[in-house]
Motif scaffolding. Structure first.
Motif, PDB file in Angstrom:
ATOM      1  N   GLY A  52     -94.749 -25.281 -20.780  1.00 29.25           N
ATOM      2  CA  GLY A  52     -94.435 -25.138 -22.434  1.00 29.25           C
ATOM      3  C   GLY A  52     -94.866 -26.199 -22.942  1.00 29.25           C
ATOM      4  N   LEU A  53     -95.328 -26.936 -22.281  1.00 31.40           N
ATOM      5  CA  LEU A  53     -96.183 -28.099 -23.640  1.00 31.40           C
ATOM      6  C   LEU A  53     -98.033 -27.715 -23.584  1.00 31.40           C
ATOM      7  N   ARG A  59    -100.518 -21.438 -28.812  1.00 30.83           N
ATOM      8  CA  ARG A  59     -99.219 -20.757 -28.544  1.00 30.83           C
ATOM      9  C   ARG A  59     -99.799 -19.516 -27.915  1.00 30.83           C
ATOM     10  N   SER A  73     -89.621 -17.724 -21.331  1.00 36.70           N
ATOM     11  CA  SER A  73     -89.589 -18.251 -22.557  1.00 36.70           C
ATOM     12  C   SER A  73     -87.869 -17.842 -23.221  1.00 36.70           C
ATOM     13  N   SER A  76     -83.631 -22.071 -22.956  1.00 33.61           N
ATOM     14  CA  SER A  76     -82.942 -22.823 -24.153  1.00 33.61           C
ATOM     15  C   SER A  76     -83.760 -24.387 -23.441  1.00 33.61           C
ATOM     16  N   GLU A  77     -83.893 -25.197 -24.564  1.00 31.56           N
ATOM     17  CA  GLU A  77     -84.377 -26.419 -24.860  1.00 31.56           C
ATOM     18  C   GLU A  77     -83.436 -26.685 -23.755  1.00 31.56           C
ATOM     19  N   ARG A  78     -83.005 -27.235 -23.459  1.00 31.81           N
ATOM     20  CA  ARG A  78     -81.653 -27.546 -22.096  1.00 31.81           C
ATOM     21  C   ARG A  78     -82.669 -27.797 -20.743  1.00 31.81           C
ATOM     22  N   GLU A  79     -81.978 -25.860 -20.872  1.00 33.80           N
ATOM     23  CA  GLU A  79     -83.031 -25.571 -19.191  1.00 33.80           C
ATOM     24  C   GLU A  79     -84.113 -25.671 -19.172  1.00 33.80           C
ATOM     25  N   LEU A  80     -84.785 -25.642 -20.267  1.00 34.56           N
ATOM     26  CA  LEU A  80     -85.812 -26.140 -20.469  1.00 34.56           C
ATOM     27  C   LEU A  80     -86.309 -27.510 -19.500  1.00 34.56           C
ATOM     28  N   ARG A  81     -85.922 -28.634 -20.030  1.00 30.48           N
ATOM     29  CA  ARG A  81     -85.538 -29.543 -20.075  1.00 30.48           C
ATOM     30  C   ARG A  81     -85.357 -29.854 -18.142  1.00 30.48           C
ATOM     31  N   ARG A  84     -88.612 -28.795 -16.025  1.00 29.97           N
ATOM     32  CA  ARG A  84     -89.672 -29.679 -16.263  1.00 29.97           C
ATOM     33  C   ARG A  84     -89.545 -30.961 -15.264  1.00 29.97           C
TER      34      ARG A  84
END
Ligand SMILES: Nc1ncnc2c1ncn2[C@@H]1O[C@H](COP(=O)(O)OP(=O)(O)O)[C@@H](O)[C@H]1O
Ligand code: SF4
Ligand SMILES: [Mg+2]
Length: 329
Positions: A52-53, A59, A73, A76-81, A84
């Motif tokens: 996601g970078l 896109r 996809s 959530s942003e928290r799960e993605l962080r 990574r």
């Protein structure tokens, strides 16, 4: 068991220009996959999409990325962080861009332990020294206070590896991890990565150097103009390539095969992705090309178990490669 990482039909676009055109690959826990191809073939974008970078203008147009069976996809942003760095981390192609020039290397590594592990400042610093020592940085206790520009290219790459491995991820994506390094340092870095592989780290190694791939990966995806044109195990693909582009890469690579055949670069240049050739994108450079190749785009097809090629004449290329090998032996 589901794959650790599974990318299916990934399309990455800048506006209406597609830089990655339907790439699929997957790997299991502890496995190493290589992605090879000339510069501009879409290797970096494919892996940046996984994290996601992507650059701001790019896109994911379509396709699916699954981590341990879960759709990335939908995270959530928290799960993605959390994903990574902790589960999945990356060594970027340009190590300087990933380091802050105005902060000491030790501080930047320690920061990860403070933020992600909640360690106190002195404990985090101790762990930073430990992480630097583990990647073979001599005298780490002193160099923890040095700035990025005070490190040589090889040492900087070690710092990047130390940061990428600090939180013990399950998968490391290494984008051209040895490209800027001289041969001796390159060998040291590869040894370091192989050591981690043996401890169970899964890896996606991106390289244009087939020799590097041969020494690290079990399977390989060859990319050309944003597409996968061949895939299989390294052993199979190197011995008997089934796409003219792979054959060309092998002939152009001094270190990939220990045969005594002469080194011959591929004619021409990779295409401009805003104006791709019709039919097979490789046809203007392909010694096997014929009329059909100019009009009909080949699909990536599995011509034998575990082996795919996007060439109309894969079987013929396969036979030719083998014949050349016999002649050379
Ligand atoms: N920031 C960008 N803006 C516009 N086009 C880009 C950008 N980054 C990459 N591209 C295009 O996408 C293609 C694939 O890039 P990349 O994935 O970096 O290739 P590779 O890593 O295989 O060298 C390149 O040919 C380039 O034209
Ligand atoms: S489809 Fe035709 S042009 Fe493309 S790689 Fe095969 S032989 Fe060459
Ligand atoms: Mg790249």
């Amino acid at each position: 068991m589901s794959a650790l990482l599974e990318v299916t039909d990934l399309v990455v676009a800048f506006g209406d220009v597609r830089a990655v055109r339907g790439v699929s690959f997957s790997l299991s826990e502890g496995e190493t996959l290589a992605i090879v191809g000339e510069s501009g073939s879409g290797k970096s974008l494919s892996s940046l999409a996984v994290l996601g970078l992507l650059p701001a203008q790019a896109r994911v147009e379509s396709g699916e990325i699954r981590w341990a069976g879960e759709d990335v996809s939908a995270m959530s942003e928290r799960e993605l962080r959390a994903l990574r760095g902790e589960q999945l981390s990356m060594i970027f192609q340009d190590p300087l861009s990933a380091l802050n020039p105005s902060l000491t290397v030790g501080y930047q590594i320690a920061e990860m332990f403070r933020r992600r592990r909640g360690l106190r400042r002195d404990e985090a610093r101790r762990r930073a020294v430990e992480a630097m020592t583990e990647v073979g940085i001599p005298d780490a206790a002193r160099r923890v206070g040095a700035y990025p520009h005070e490190f040589s290219g090889g040492m900087r790459q070690r710092v990047m590896i130390a940061m990428a491995l600090a939180l013990e991820p399950r998968l490391l994506i290494a984008d051209e991890p040895t490209t800027a390094l001289d041969v001796t340092v390159q060998a040291q870095i590869l040894r370091l990565l192989r050591h981690r592989q043996r401890e169970g780290l899964a890896m996606v190694i991106i390289s244009h150097d087939l020799g590097v791939v041969a020494r690290t990966a079990r399977s390989v995806v060859v990319m050309y103009a944003g597409q996968a044109v061949e895939s299989g195990t390294v052993a199979d693909v190197y011995i008997a390539p089934a796409h003219p582009y792979t054959l060309g890469l092998l002939d152009a690579s001094p270190s990939a095969r220990d045969s005594n055949r002469e080194i011959r670069p591929i004619d021409g240049y990779p295409p401009d992705i805003t104006a791709l050739p019709t039919g097979c994108a490789f046809h203007p450079r392909c010694p096997f090309a014929r009329e059909r190749c100019r009009t009909e785009e080949p699909d990536l097809r599995e011509f034998a178990p575990g082996r795919s090629s996007a060439c109309h004449y894969a079987e013929e290329v396969l036979a030719r490669g083998a014949a050349v090998d016999h002649a050379g032996a």
